[in-house]
Enzyme design. Structure first.
Site, PDB file in Angstrom:
ATOM      1  N   ASN A 150      84.370  38.006  82.500  1.00  0.00           N
ATOM      2  CA  ASN A 150      83.994  39.255  81.947  1.00  0.00           C
ATOM      3  C   ASN A 150      85.097  40.536  82.136  1.00  0.00           C
ATOM      4  O   ASN A 150      85.176  41.328  81.357  1.00  0.00           O
ATOM      5  CB  ASN A 150      82.784  39.824  81.946  1.00  0.00           C
ATOM      6  CG  ASN A 150      82.106  39.723  83.494  1.00  0.00           C
ATOM      7  OD1 ASN A 150      82.123  38.680  84.041  1.00  0.00           O
ATOM      8  ND2 ASN A 150      81.784  40.781  84.042  1.00  0.00           N
ATOM      9  N   CYS A 323      82.265  51.056  90.219  1.00  0.00           N
ATOM     10  CA  CYS A 323      81.408  51.504  91.297  1.00  0.00           C
ATOM     11  C   CYS A 323      80.122  51.563  90.925  1.00  0.00           C
ATOM     12  O   CYS A 323      79.287  52.300  90.617  1.00  0.00           O
ATOM     13  CB  CYS A 323      81.582  53.124  91.377  1.00  0.00           C
ATOM     14  SG  CYS A 323      83.329  53.297  92.131  1.00  0.00           S
TER      15      CYS A 323
HETATM   16  C1  PLP Z   1      77.326  40.948  79.665  1.00  0.00           C
HETATM   17  C2  PLP Z   1      77.188  39.541  80.447  1.00  0.00           C
HETATM   18  C3  PLP Z   1      76.016  39.225  81.048  1.00  0.00           C
HETATM   19  C4  PLP Z   1      74.832  39.911  80.760  1.00  0.00           C
HETATM   20  O1  PLP Z   1      74.272  39.813  79.487  1.00  0.00           O
HETATM   21  P1  PLP Z   1      73.003  40.604  78.907  1.00  0.00           P
HETATM   22  O2  PLP Z   1      72.774  40.176  77.662  1.00  0.00           O
HETATM   23  O3  PLP Z   1      73.689  42.029  78.945  1.00  0.00           O
HETATM   24  O4  PLP Z   1      72.072  40.593  80.009  1.00  0.00           O
HETATM   25  C5  PLP Z   1      76.037  37.999  81.616  1.00  0.00           C
HETATM   26  N1  PLP Z   1      77.325  37.405  81.628  1.00  0.00           N
HETATM   27  C6  PLP Z   1      78.396  37.789  81.515  1.00  0.00           C
HETATM   28  C7  PLP Z   1      79.771  36.982  81.688  1.00  0.00           C
HETATM   29  C8  PLP Z   1      78.364  38.983  80.781  1.00  0.00           C
HETATM   30  O5  PLP Z   1      79.469  39.416  80.394  1.00  0.00           O
END
Ligand code: PLP
Length: 394
Positions: A150, A323
């Site tokens: 991400n 942060c």
């Molecule tokens: C955003 C994200 C999550 C969390 O997903 P939510 O629906 O916000 O709980 C988990 N893993 C990755 C790689 C993400 O980008």
């Protein structure tokens, strides 16, 4: 405004909004109610399940709806751990740059006596399948590696990792939250046993996602209550959200390659433009990354200041060195790929969406150049670097 933080969340597509509103207004029955109006909501739910399953190559019975990616990650990992424990297998393999929904779940399991091996993430932001193979032991019950990161967007060799896990008869989970709806994912071709996804990362609503669990894998339920989702996830289903999630994915799927190619061109121009800034580095492999992801470190600046000044210029971006909870710890992802603290603090993540134009791209490049130069002009670290009192790292 240029919204370049699509890895954090995306704008709902018009189709997803329309679907959601129509279900809210017209199909508000409880899918567990037996009368016709309830059964209509049940049909909405099941047709969403069919659509999503079809797109990822699954059987509808292999899809469990959740409140999002975090819940799906928790349920997948805790289920596999519980199955492992029953068979005396209490070892899990993962990597240091997973999302916190994975890492914090693993921390919890560690406290319960599980042994966790985190394989190295290399400088290019990739894990190496043979290293995962080496880390697998007789008592390994699960390998969990994210599909695409991400922060730095690197796409992992999921198919090969899955193949290794199949050969070794170890369950394989992938957090595919950043991949689903953006790059092709097929649970069969990619040898995936468990997969997490979240609607708000692919132009669906927040607070809804799904977990794919291959037939035969016994999931444990995180939430006690009614018998919804075949007893695996209690609570009245978020029917409007689920319908909108399916609509968003159905919209993205047929043009996934086309969109990816369009975005990759913009990404590559952004990378080329920003590389002209002296003493900077791209984080993660330049090509083997999500088409939407650009991530840089700039020496001698603070990522947070960069973000605030870009915000003043109408550009919404993110710093890799989030942060989180006010701590000054740099991003665990950037540290995992070997960036030192000072450098990791000066990071910038741009995650672009389809609405971006060539003018936007050029505006971002010139704005970042201007802001970096400005911030360096009064940075004590930069002054030391320029005076030769400190060595440049980048
Ligand atoms: C955003 C994200 C999550 C969390 O997903 P939510 O629906 O916000 O709980 C988990 N893993 C990755 C790689 C993400 O980008």
């Amino acid at each position: 405004m240029i919204y370049a933080d699509n890895a954090a969340t995306t704008k709902m597509s018009e189709t997803a909004v329309k679907t959601m509103v129509s279900v809210i207004n017209d199909d508000y029955g409880n899918p567990s109610s037996l009368y016709g109006f309830g059964q209509r909501a049940k049909e909405v739910l099941e047709s969403a399940r069919d659509d999503i399953a079809g797109i990822i190559g699954a059987d509808p019975r292999e899809i469990i709806f959740t409140s999002g990616g975090s819940e799906a990650d928790n349920q997948a990992i805790l289920s596999a751990a519980q199955l492992g424990k029953k068979n005396g297998k209490m070892h899990i393999v993962s990597s240091a740059f997973e999302h916190h929904a994975v890492l914090h779940t693993l921390d919890k399991l560690k406290k319960e006596g599980f042994d966790i091996t985190l394989v190295d993430v290399h400088e290019n932001g990739l894990v190496i399948p043979t290293e995962i193979e080496k880390a697998i032991r007789k008592d390994t019950c699960l390998v969990t590696i994210m599909f695409a990161n991400n922060e730095i967007g690197t796409i992992q060799p999921i198919r090969e990792i899955g193949r290794i896990c199949r050969d070794k008869k170890v369950l394989f989970h992938t957090d595919a939250v950043q991949a689903i709806g953006h790059i092709p994912v097929n649970v069969n071709d990619d040898n995936i046993d468990l997969l997490s996804a979240s609607a708000h990362k692919f132009h669906g609503p927040k607070g809804v996602g799904f977990l794919y669990a291959k037939k035969g894998i016994k999931l444990s339920s995180l939430i006690a209550g009614g018998a919804q989702e075949r007893g695996l996830r209690a609570g009245t289903e978020n029917v409007p959200g689920i319908a909108a999630m399916a609509a968003a994915l159905k919209e993205a799927a047929p043009r996934i390659n086309e969109t990816a190619a369009y975005l990759a061109k913009k990404r590559d121009r952004l990378i080329a433009g920003l590389k002209e800034i002296p003493h900077c580095a791209v984080n993660g492999d330049e090509k083997n990354r999500l088409p939407s992801n650009v991530n840089f470190c700039f020496e001698g600046i603070e990522g947070e200041s960069l973000l605030l000044l870009l915000d003043d210029k109408g550009i919404q971006a993110s710093s890799g060195s989030a942060c989180t909870s006010g701590s000054l710890d740099p991003s665990h992802v950037l540290l995992a790929i070997g960036r030192v603290h000072d450098v990791a603090h000066g990071s910038l993540r741009l995650s672009i969406g389809e609405d971006i134009s060539d003018e936007d791209v050029e505006y971002i490049i010139s704005s970042v150049k201007e802001v970096v130069t400005y911030l360096r002009s009064f940075s004590p670290i930069w002054r030391d670097l320029e005076a030769g009192l400190k060595e440049h790292i980048l």
